[in-house]
Scaffold this active site. Structure first.
Site, PDB file in Angstrom:
ATOM      1  N   LYS A  55      21.000  15.376  14.088  1.00 41.77           N
ATOM      2  CA  LYS A  55      20.686  16.708  14.325  1.00 41.77           C
ATOM      3  C   LYS A  55      20.960  17.681  13.155  1.00 41.77           C
ATOM      4  O   LYS A  55      20.476  18.540  12.860  1.00 41.77           O
ATOM      5  CB  LYS A  55      21.390  17.424  15.757  1.00 41.77           C
ATOM      6  N   GLY A 274      14.078   0.782  19.499  1.00 48.35           N
ATOM      7  CA  GLY A 274      14.849   0.895  20.775  1.00 48.35           C
ATOM      8  C   GLY A 274      16.158   0.635  20.451  1.00 48.35           C
ATOM      9  O   GLY A 274      16.714   0.141  19.394  1.00 48.35           O
ATOM     10  N   HIS A 444      17.505  39.686  28.607  1.00 48.87           N
ATOM     11  CA  HIS A 444      15.855  40.023  27.818  1.00 48.87           C
ATOM     12  C   HIS A 444      16.339  40.389  26.319  1.00 48.87           C
ATOM     13  O   HIS A 444      17.443  41.193  26.379  1.00 48.87           O
ATOM     14  CB  HIS A 444      15.038  40.946  28.456  1.00 48.87           C
TER      15      HIS A 444
END
Length: 465
Positions: A55, A274, A444
């Site tokens: 990351k 994987g 908001h």
């Protein structure tokens, strides 16, 4: 001179990854005499060479991509004149600084919980006796009343592409001394695409090879479609229905299902097909625990078939995610301390940190009259638009039962949507209905408003779309 007698403890934890160190810390907090055995650095794959460093690289790549966009016509009015570049060695040093800080933090937390850390390779001779050999060759035998196995997992290899030299696992890719000019990524799952897109953003020519017919096979095609378009925009070539058969002299040999053969130029090859549980080398065969395929078999308390032996994390099966391991580790420590617990989450969130990101919480149901679904686009959210996150064809969607409106699943694609996964998971765990999600007053402007908007749309009265 006879060897020293075995150390006797209440709890021995094998492996200091996100499952093991959390189990050890919680056991220590509960007053249990606990030893944590780890041959590597504290933090495990996730912290040292997986989740956290990847990351960090993705963030650095995003910052560089923003600089490149500012060199040309830019809708934000930002301009950069002159050359820009990447000192990748410095990027790696910065990434390692983050890893060091977090690993040191884990050490401090273990000390606070009075957990004794034994540095060395542990091998079990029976279900509760472990000999730990330190790097200097000195050994210690530990006998435990309870054993928690948290050995984790390791990258799976491709027989035609053994790791070594220019064939890399994600571990080596995150510590390269310099950026390669060309990179072939074998495997289009979340690890391959996360790293492939990051390297492409840093200026590397990336080619992806996938044996299946589509990318991100663990997600449905609706979620992966925006990533397909993002790969095209990034100039990443993707070969589907294609298998890598060898690597020599800077070229990756690939065979298509239709019989076509390709030679892909690649300075480095990153294999990401994987991961597999780490079951070799530490005496699992001496412990007489049952297996479930390649994994250690456990019940809903993470108890194995052997009394007082527990297993958690990647060792016990899918999903192989750090946060699942941590939750299981905390639970097992509390069970050992006498509490009644079982592992039965409603949903375990999964996030793919590509650009844009992909989030999945809960099992998406099959369509039918008994299910309500709705989609809300990021392009209709003010915060997403103000962060340049509304132009990736991103969306959030919700599924609920038609009869009582119980929420079954969420999914989302878009920049920064990983931060919505917590609220999505909480709503499912709390058994929320669509009216609950629609009735929440979200701040908001935030992307979290889209959760309520999607619920409103599922109820038939969306406001902003």
């Amino acid at each position: 001179m006879s060897p020293p007698p075995p150390s006797k403890v209440q709890v021995l934890v094998l492996g200091a990854g996100p499952g093991g160190y959390v189990a050890a810390i919680r056991a220590g907090q509960l007053g249990l005499d606990t030893v944590l055995v780890e041959a590597d650095r504290l933090g495990g794959t996730c912290l040292i060479r997986g989740c956290i460093p990847s990351k960090a690289l993705i963030h650095a790549a995003g910052e560089f991509e923003a600089l490149r966009r500012a060199q040309g016509a830019n809708p934000l009015g930002l301009r950069i004149t002159g050359e820009i570049g990447v000192d990748f060695a410095q990027t790696v040093r910065w990434k390692e600084g983050i890893v060091d800080r977090l690993s040191d933090g884990v050490a401090g937390l273990l000390r606070r919980a009075k957990v004794r850390v034994v540095r060395g390779w542990g091998v079990f001779s029976d279900a509760r006796t472990c000999e730990v050999t330190r790097a200097d060759g000195v050994s210690e035998v530990i006998e435990a009343e309870h054993v928690i196995l948290a050995a984790g997992s390791e990258p799976a290899a491709v027989p035609a592409l053994p790791f070594g030299g220019d064939v890399l696992s994600s571990t080596e890719a995150l510590s390269l001394p310099a950026l390669p000019k060309t990179l072939a990524v074998v495997g289009a799952g979340y690890i391959g695409l996360e790293l492939g897109m990051a390297f492409a953003a840093l200026g590397v020519k990336v080619t992806v090879v996938e044996a299946l017919s589509r990318i991100l096979p663990q997600y449905d095609p609706g979620l992966s479609a925006p990533i397909v378009r993002a790969l095209e925009r990034a100039g990443i070539d993707v070969h589907l229905d294609a298998r890598a058969t060898g690597f020599e002299a800077g070229r990756l040999a690939v065979e298509r299902t239709q019989g076509e053969a390709l030679q892909i130029p690649a300075e480095k090859v990153l294999v990401t097909v994987g991961r597999r549980p780490r079951t070799q080398g530490w005496g699992l065969e001496q412990m007489a625990v049952d297996l479930d395929g390649p994994f250690v078999k456990v019940d809903d308390r993470c108890h194995t078939s052997m009394r007082n032996v527990w297993a958690i994390g990647d060792l016990v099966g899918e999903p192989m995610l750090a946060h699942k391991a941590s939750a299981q580790g905390e639970m097992v420590a509390e069970i050992i301390a006498g509490r009644r617990r079982r592992f039965d989450p409603v949903a375990i969130p999964a996030v793919c940190f590509t650009t844009p990101e992909v989030v999945s919480v809960g099992a998406w149901p099959e369509p039918g009259p008994e299910v309500i679904t709705a989609v809300f686009p990021l392009a209709a959210n003010g915060r997403a638009l103000s962060q340049e996150a509304g132009d990736d064809a991103g969306f959030i969607r919700v599924a609920a039962r038609a009869d009582d409106h119980r929420i079954l699943a969420f999914a989302a694609v878009g920049r920064h949507v990983s931060e919505l996964s917590g609220e999505m998971t909480a709503l499912l765990e709390m058994g929320a209905v669509l009216e609950d999600a629609a009735g929440l007053i979200h701040a908001h402007p935030t992307q979290s408003e889209m959760i309520g908007e999607a619920a409103l749309r599922a109820l038939g009265h969306a406001i902003h779309v």
